[in-house]
Design a protein around this motif. Sequence first.
Motif, PDB file in Angstrom:
ATOM      1  N   TRP A   1      40.249  18.008  25.054  1.00  0.00           N
ATOM      2  CA  TRP A   1      39.840  16.763  25.714  1.00  0.00           C
ATOM      3  C   TRP A   1      40.247  15.550  24.866  1.00  0.00           C
ATOM      4  N   LEU A   2      40.037  15.645  23.576  1.00  0.00           N
ATOM      5  CA  LEU A   2      40.447  14.554  22.692  1.00  0.00           C
ATOM      6  C   LEU A   2      41.947  14.332  22.790  1.00  0.00           C
ATOM      7  N   MET A   3      42.723  15.390  22.779  1.00  0.00           N
ATOM      8  CA  MET A   3      44.174  15.249  22.841  1.00  0.00           C
ATOM      9  C   MET A   3      44.616  14.636  24.164  1.00  0.00           C
ATOM     10  N   MET A   4      44.016  15.078  25.266  1.00  0.00           N
ATOM     11  CA  MET A   4      44.339  14.493  26.565  1.00  0.00           C
ATOM     12  C   MET A   4      44.051  13.005  26.565  1.00  0.00           C
ATOM     13  N   ALA A   5      42.873  12.610  26.048  1.00  0.00           N
ATOM     14  CA  ALA A   5      42.517  11.192  26.019  1.00  0.00           C
ATOM     15  C   ALA A   5      43.482  10.398  25.143  1.00  0.00           C
ATOM     16  N   ALA A   6      43.894  10.971  24.010  1.00  0.00           N
ATOM     17  CA  ALA A   6      44.834  10.274  23.128  1.00  0.00           C
ATOM     18  C   ALA A   6      46.181  10.091  23.803  1.00  0.00           C
TER      19      ALA A   6
ATOM     20  N   ALA B   1      43.315  18.812  30.282  1.00  0.00           N
ATOM     21  CA  ALA B   1      42.613  19.432  29.157  1.00  0.00           C
ATOM     22  C   ALA B   1      41.610  20.425  29.725  1.00  0.00           C
ATOM     23  N   SER B   2      41.740  21.689  29.351  1.00  0.00           N
ATOM     24  CA  SER B   2      40.875  22.727  29.879  1.00  0.00           C
ATOM     25  C   SER B   2      39.955  23.245  28.775  1.00  0.00           C
ATOM     26  N   GLY B   3      38.639  23.240  29.052  1.00  0.00           N
ATOM     27  CA  GLY B   3      37.712  23.787  28.070  1.00  0.00           C
ATOM     28  C   GLY B   3      36.432  22.992  27.965  1.00  0.00           C
ATOM     29  N   GLY B   4      35.543  23.458  27.061  1.00  0.00           N
ATOM     30  CA  GLY B   4      34.270  22.788  26.859  1.00  0.00           C
ATOM     31  C   GLY B   4      33.378  22.923  28.096  1.00  0.00           C
ATOM     32  N   LEU B   5      32.260  22.282  28.145  1.00  0.00           N
ATOM     33  CA  LEU B   5      31.707  21.431  27.093  1.00  0.00           C
ATOM     34  C   LEU B   5      30.850  22.307  26.186  1.00  0.00           C
TER      35      LEU B   5
END
Length: 319
Positions: A276-281, A181-185
């Motif tokens: 990041w949420l999608m990666m964690a899911a 997951a690339s991006g944030g914070l």
Amino acid sequence: MATIVLGVGASHSTLMNTHWEQTTHKAEAGRFRDALYTARERIAAAAPDVVLILGSNHFRGFWLDLIPAFTLGVGECISSGESGTPKGPQAVDVEFARHLANALIEGGRFDLAYSARMQIDHGQSHAIQYLLDGLDVPIVPLVVNVFAPPLPTFRRCAELAGAIRAAIEGFGPDKRVAVIASGGLSHRLPWPDWRDPHGEDEDFMVRAWLDGRENWSDYDMRRREIIRAAEAAITPEFDDHLLDLFAAGKASELAEYTTEYVERAAGNGAQELRTWLMMAAILDYIPAERLAYEAIPEWLTGMGVAILDPDSSSRRTRS
């Protein structure tokens, strides 16, 4: 059957490439860069056969003439190469990518957009540059719209990620899959809501996003000047809480976030936390290992790196 072997969340900033010498927070920048290198070594040790990269696009491959919520690369993938990031064709695992597209669409819940000739930018190529450096592994790019409202909800992102996990596990041949997951914070870009620009700079930005498909580089100098003139708006308290959620295996709480809340609490750039949420899911929300967090004003961004390792998680469970 395919196996998900590792998840990595990592912030990106092209200012790492273009303004390293001008960065005054050198110690913080060095620690973040070292964390990227550590994550790269963990990816290498996991020996993936393919890496699914979840990232945004900063109006260099996607334009206001057509903005899908989610677009899966299923053929050629060309990186725009801005600001010292990788440029040109990127190797794609086409068989695996097309399996994911078929499984998601035939599952009946997601009519996913797909591209047989996708152009990515640093929203994904920054991860290729730092996390996959020297690794001979193909990718599958998934671009999430996080900058052209209306945006997909965090809840919808989590639901899609669950379907992606099932599609990965339903792939017939053995394959080791890593997810980045690339991006944030937290960060705030000087970008308008394209539906309601105010002033010359915002009008310019919206025109670039609408007309730049064939000549985005013509707009790039002024766009970079606008970004460089912006003041940093980093929210370390928000970022610390977020990383604590990941470490506790509670990243599913992000599915309750709203676009309005994230904009208010952490800036428009923090909308990238959908990835990041999608990666964690996809990793079934196992607890994460926090490798780094640094607030770097010169890069306008709270820079974080975290790893979700199924092997480490199962060892902790057994002990």
